[in-house]
Design an enzyme around this catalytic site. Structure first.
Site, short mmCIF file in Angstrom:
data_model
loop_
_atom_site.label_atom_id
_atom_site.label_comp_id
_atom_site.label_asym_id
_atom_site.label_seq_id
_atom_site.Cartn_x
_atom_site.Cartn_y
_atom_site.Cartn_z
N ALA A 43 0.85 -1.18 0.00
CA ALA A 43 0.00 0.00 0.00
C ALA A 43 0.89 1.23 0.00
CB ALA A 43 -0.90 0.00 1.24
N THR A 44 0.38 2.32 -0.55
CA THR A 44 1.24 3.49 -0.70
C THR A 44 0.76 4.69 0.12
OG1 THR A 44 0.13 3.89 -2.81
CG2 THR A 44 2.23 2.76 -2.87
N THR A 45 0.34 5.78 -0.51
CA THR A 45 0.30 7.08 0.16
C THR A 45 -0.98 7.34 0.96
OG1 THR A 45 1.61 7.90 -1.69
CG2 THR A 45 0.64 9.54 -0.23
N LYS A 76 -7.36 1.82 2.38
CA LYS A 76 -6.20 2.04 3.25
C LYS A 76 -6.53 2.88 4.48
CE LYS A 76 -3.29 2.05 -0.84
NZ LYS A 76 -2.38 2.86 -1.68
N ALA A 218 3.61 4.85 -7.80
CA ALA A 218 2.97 3.87 -6.92
C ALA A 218 1.71 4.42 -6.26
CB ALA A 218 3.95 3.40 -5.85
#
Length: 262
Positions: A43-45, A76, A218
């Protein structure tokens, strides 16, 4: 519910209860380097910031495995309880399991103790869970969450970020995590001011994710074709509330118009 002797009682700790009955979810790596054997979706930002009535949390929806998009609609930003939430970045699988365990821990504590944890106590519980993931983190499965919520005792929003060793750090105004955190943090730093309204805080969170997605491959931006937008939530005295996708669509359209008119 199993019975324990006084010296063996796990108390209000749900993870410790699982360990005592042999159901611990800890990942056994047996010394192998996980990252070298298979590609783990990451998972990213995610971002969070304060406004005058509480906090806003937001996260993009993309999960990646190297240069491949693994998932386009990952959630997320997750509600922990009525007045708090967790945003995750890092190895997706362990992060989601950690959030589930955290939710259960808060519920278990309230049932055993008869009262809910303070907001700072919840941050401490999450810190312990991040620290317990350190062996897996050393082998590539790092989990670096953000925790935020409305402190009903102080009547103010509060933010925390964490490192892979479980260190927790309360932030004053805003915080970001994930691969696009540098770009998102820059936007929030420039746009943040004391006394932000709820609407302005939501808009600033959306703008920070837009700029992160524009600069970091990403990080996923709004996907109009599939109707996928970042998860944005507000936590205030009334509790958790997720911002509707229709509202987000209008906000991102305004951002596009602003960028196009430069």
């Amino acid at each position: 519910m199993p019975f324990f002797s006084p010296g063996d009682d796990p108390g209000s700790s749900f993870p410790e209860l699982l360990r005592r009955i042999g159901m611990s979810p800890d990942i056994a790596t047996n010394g192998s380097v996980v990252g070298a054997n298979f590609s783990v979706p990451h998972a990213t930002t995610c971002v969070a910031l304060k406004y005058e009535g509480g906090v806003v949390m937001a996260g993009d929806r993309r999960a990646t495995s190297g240069n491949v998009i693994s998932h386009r609609s990952m959630e997320k930003v997750v509600q922990a309880d009525r007045h708090s939430a967790v945003a995750i970045a890092g190895a997706a699988g362990p992060a989601m399991e950690m959030v589930k365990m955290f939710q259960l821990q808060l519920e278990h504590y309230e049932k055993v103790e008869g009262s809910s944890l303070s907001l700072e106590g919840k941050a401490n519980q999450l810190s312990a869970m991040v620290r317990s993931n350190l062996p897996a983190a050393m082998q590539g499965m790092v989990v670096v969450p953000i925790f935020a919520g409305y402190d009903v005792r102080r009547e103010v929003g509060r933010l925390w970020d964490f490192d892979a060793t479980g260190g927790r750090y309360e932030e004053r105004d805003h915080v970001s995590t994930g691969s696009g955190r540098v770009h998102a943090s820059t936007v929030m730093k420039v746009g943040f001011r004391d006394g932000l309204s709820r609407d302005d805080a939501i808009q600033l969170a959306c703008r920070s994710l837009w700029e992160a997605a524009d600069a970091d491959s990403a990080t996923g931006g709004p996907d109009v074709l599939r109707g996928i937008y970042p998860v944005v939530a507000v936590i205030d005295a009334a509790g958790w509330e997720r911002v509707d996708d229709t509202d987000l669509a209008a906000r991102f359209e305004a951002i596009v118009d602003e960028v196009s008119s430069r």
